[in-house]
Design a protein around this motif. Structure first.
Motif, PDB file in Angstrom:
ATOM      1  N   SER A   1       3.115  67.932  -2.226  1.00 15.90           N
ATOM      2  CA  SER A   1       4.142  68.889  -1.802  1.00 15.90           C
ATOM      3  C   SER A   1       3.572  70.005  -0.947  1.00 15.90           C
ATOM      4  N   GLY A   2       2.317  69.866  -0.552  1.00 21.63           N
ATOM      5  CA  GLY A   2       1.680  70.883   0.279  1.00 21.63           C
ATOM      6  C   GLY A   2       1.979  70.652   1.751  1.00 21.63           C
ATOM      7  N   ASP A   3       1.015  70.976   2.579  1.00 17.76           N
ATOM      8  CA  ASP A   3       1.161  70.752   4.011  1.00 17.76           C
ATOM      9  C   ASP A   3       0.984  69.267   4.312  1.00 17.76           C
ATOM     10  N   PRO A   4       1.762  68.747   5.273  1.00 14.17           N
ATOM     11  CA  PRO A   4       1.591  67.338   5.622  1.00 14.17           C
ATOM     12  C   PRO A   4       0.222  67.087   6.258  1.00 14.17           C
ATOM     13  N   ALA A   5      -0.336  65.907   5.985  1.00 14.59           N
ATOM     14  CA  ALA A   5      -1.593  65.511   6.628  1.00 14.59           C
ATOM     15  C   ALA A   5      -1.342  65.293   8.115  1.00 14.59           C
ATOM     16  N   TYR A   6      -0.193  64.696   8.433  1.00 19.91           N
ATOM     17  CA  TYR A   6       0.228  64.551   9.823  1.00 19.91           C
ATOM     18  C   TYR A   6       1.729  64.288   9.864  1.00 19.91           C
ATOM     19  N   VAL A   7       2.317  64.540  11.037  1.00 23.45           N
ATOM     20  CA  VAL A   7       3.741  64.348  11.258  1.00 23.45           C
ATOM     21  C   VAL A   7       3.912  63.409  12.450  1.00 23.45           C
ATOM     22  N   VAL A   8       4.824  62.458  12.317  1.00 24.40           N
ATOM     23  CA  VAL A   8       5.115  61.523  13.403  1.00 24.40           C
ATOM     24  C   VAL A   8       6.540  61.794  13.872  1.00 24.40           C
ATOM     25  N   HIS A   9       6.710  61.928  15.190  1.00 24.54           N
ATOM     26  CA  HIS A   9       8.024  62.191  15.789  1.00 24.54           C
ATOM     27  C   HIS A   9       8.004  61.612  17.187  1.00 24.54           C
ATOM     28  N   PHE A  10       8.983  61.979  18.012  1.00 23.91           N
ATOM     29  CA  PHE A  10       9.028  61.470  19.380  1.00 23.91           C
ATOM     30  C   PHE A  10       7.681  61.707  20.062  1.00 23.91           C
ATOM     31  N   ASP A  11       7.289  60.783  20.902  1.00 23.62           N
ATOM     32  CA  ASP A  11       6.033  60.859  21.658  1.00 23.62           C
ATOM     33  C   ASP A  11       4.785  60.879  20.782  1.00 23.62           C
ATOM     34  N   SER A  12       4.862  60.332  19.555  1.00 25.74           N
ATOM     35  CA  SER A  12       3.659  60.273  18.731  1.00 25.74           C
ATOM     36  C   SER A  12       3.717  59.066  17.805  1.00 25.74           C
ATOM     37  N   ARG A  13       2.608  58.790  17.156  1.00 23.64           N
ATOM     38  CA  ARG A  13       2.525  57.779  16.115  1.00 23.64           C
ATOM     39  C   ARG A  13       1.427  58.206  15.171  1.00 23.64           C
ATOM     40  N   SER A  14       1.344  57.578  14.017  1.00 25.17           N
ATOM     41  CA  SER A  14       0.325  57.970  13.055  1.00 25.17           C
ATOM     42  C   SER A  14      -1.055  57.590  13.593  1.00 25.17           C
ATOM     43  N   PRO A  15      -2.096  58.314  13.187  1.00 26.39           N
ATOM     44  CA  PRO A  15      -3.446  58.034  13.683  1.00 26.39           C
ATOM     45  C   PRO A  15      -3.904  56.599  13.402  1.00 26.39           C
ATOM     46  N   ASP A  16      -3.441  56.015  12.290  1.00 25.64           N
ATOM     47  CA  ASP A  16      -3.867  54.658  11.936  1.00 25.64           C
ATOM     48  C   ASP A  16      -2.854  53.591  12.351  1.00 25.64           C
ATOM     49  N   GLY A  17      -1.772  53.973  13.008  1.00 31.90           N
ATOM     50  CA  GLY A  17      -0.784  53.016  13.489  1.00 31.90           C
ATOM     51  C   GLY A  17       0.169  52.497  12.428  1.00 31.90           C
ATOM     52  N   THR A  18       0.213  53.112  11.250  1.00 33.54           N
ATOM     53  CA  THR A  18       1.099  52.638  10.186  1.00 33.54           C
ATOM     54  C   THR A  18       2.522  53.166  10.302  1.00 33.54           C
ATOM     55  N   ILE A  19       2.714  54.222  11.092  1.00 33.12           N
ATOM     56  CA  ILE A  19       4.049  54.782  11.324  1.00 33.12           C
ATOM     57  C   ILE A  19       4.252  54.857  12.832  1.00 33.12           C
ATOM     58  N   THR A  20       5.269  54.135  13.310  1.00 38.65           N
ATOM     59  CA  THR A  20       5.485  54.029  14.746  1.00 38.65           C
ATOM     60  C   THR A  20       6.952  54.235  15.077  1.00 38.65           C
ATOM     61  N   LEU A  21       7.226  55.068  16.062  1.00 43.28           N
ATOM     62  CA  LEU A  21       8.580  55.210  16.576  1.00 43.28           C
ATOM     63  C   LEU A  21       8.743  54.126  17.635  1.00 43.28           C
ATOM     64  N   ASN A  22       9.539  53.108  17.327  1.00 45.53           N
ATOM     65  CA  ASN A  22       9.706  51.962  18.212  1.00 45.53           C
ATOM     66  C   ASN A  22      10.739  52.205  19.304  1.00 45.53           C
ATOM     67  N   ARG A  23      11.703  53.074  19.020  1.00 44.22           N
ATOM     68  CA  ARG A  23      12.759  53.344  19.984  1.00 44.22           C
ATOM     69  C   ARG A  23      13.141  54.805  19.874  1.00 44.22           C
ATOM     70  N   ASP A  24      13.260  55.475  21.025  1.00 42.04           N
ATOM     71  CA  ASP A  24      13.596  56.899  21.059  1.00 42.04           C
ATOM     72  C   ASP A  24      14.706  57.114  22.074  1.00 42.04           C
ATOM     73  N   SER A  25      15.765  57.781  21.667  1.00 38.67           N
ATOM     74  CA  SER A  25      16.873  58.082  22.565  1.00 38.67           C
ATOM     75  C   SER A  25      17.041  59.589  22.646  1.00 38.67           C
ATOM     76  N   ARG A  26      17.361  60.071  23.816  1.00 38.83           N
ATOM     77  CA  ARG A  26      17.633  61.498  23.990  1.00 38.83           C
ATOM     78  C   ARG A  26      19.122  61.774  24.177  1.00 38.83           C
ATOM     79  N   THR A  27      19.928  60.687  24.141  1.00 32.60           N
ATOM     80  CA  THR A  27      21.350  60.855  24.446  1.00 32.60           C
ATOM     81  C   THR A  27      22.288  60.127  23.480  1.00 32.60           C
ATOM     82  N   GLY A  28      21.801  59.168  22.734  1.00 31.69           N
ATOM     83  CA  GLY A  28      22.664  58.349  21.898  1.00 31.69           C
ATOM     84  C   GLY A  28      23.255  57.175  22.662  1.00 31.69           C
ATOM     85  N   GLN A  29      22.880  57.024  23.923  1.00 34.78           N
ATOM     86  CA  GLN A  29      23.369  55.902  24.719  1.00 34.78           C
ATOM     87  C   GLN A  29      22.492  54.688  24.455  1.00 34.78           C
TER      88      GLN A  29
END
Length: 177
Positions: free
Chosen positions: A42-70
């Motif tokens: 419950s402390g500080d996150p080791a890392y955060v994954v969001h748009f334009d990023s992925r986890s350092p070890d590749g276990t968390i990946t944003l496969n698709r990102d939309s800026r409009t909902g289209q």
């Protein structure tokens, strides 16, 4: 632990919404994942994954990102491979944040927002954000590793009113009793 129970192994978090009406600024929702050490879940996150990023070890990946909902189907998709996550991590929190650049928005201002979290073809949860319609961000799921190394899923939406950067820092706070 039952020898046949492997727990949650790999999930797909999907998000969709309708584009803004003509003449209105685009609506941009983002999936955010925060990974926490087992020693301080419950402390500080080791890392955060969001748009334009992925986890350092590749276990968390944003496969698709939309800026409009289209788009067709799910506008944002994130894959979380819990079974590959290093044993030093004991908790992963998934959230959704609305970008506030164009104009302030809550989930109630977003056209038909929808969330689906599934493991393979099994849907773990689906939601339309109605319970947090006045919020600008929401925790949508938690995954917690037990002593045997198995991951479990804790469903439930919790609304937040922070901007996306602040939300990424506070989304892992313990649930209120």
């Amino acid at each position: 632990m039952n020898g046949l129970n492997k727990g949650i192994r790999k999930v797909e978090v999907s998000l969709k919404w309708d584009p803004s009406p003509a003449g209105q600024p685009p609506t941009d929702l983002d999936i955010v994942a925060a990974t926490y050490p087992a020693a301080d879940p419950s402390g500080d996150p080791a890392y955060v994954v969001h748009f334009d990023s992925r986890s350092p070890d590749g276990t968390i990946t944003l496969n698709r990102d939309s800026r409009t909902g289209q788009g067709f189907g799910w506008d944002e998709v994130m894959t979380v491979e819990l079974n590959r996550l290093d044993s030093r991590y004991g908790r992963v929190v998934i959230g959704v944040a609305i970008q506030q650049e164009a104009s302030p928005r809550t989930f109630g201002d977003v056209g038909k927002p929808a969330l689906r979290i599934r493991e393979d073809y099994t849907v773990l949860t689906e939601d339309d954000f109605a319970s947090v319609r006045g919020s600008t961000a929401a925790v949508v799921a938690e995954f917690v590793r037990d002593g045997s190394g198995s991951w479990s899923f804790l469903p439930g939406l919790r609304g937040h009113d922070e901007d996306p950067a602040t939300f990424a820092r506070v989304m892992g706070a313990p649930r209120a009793s």
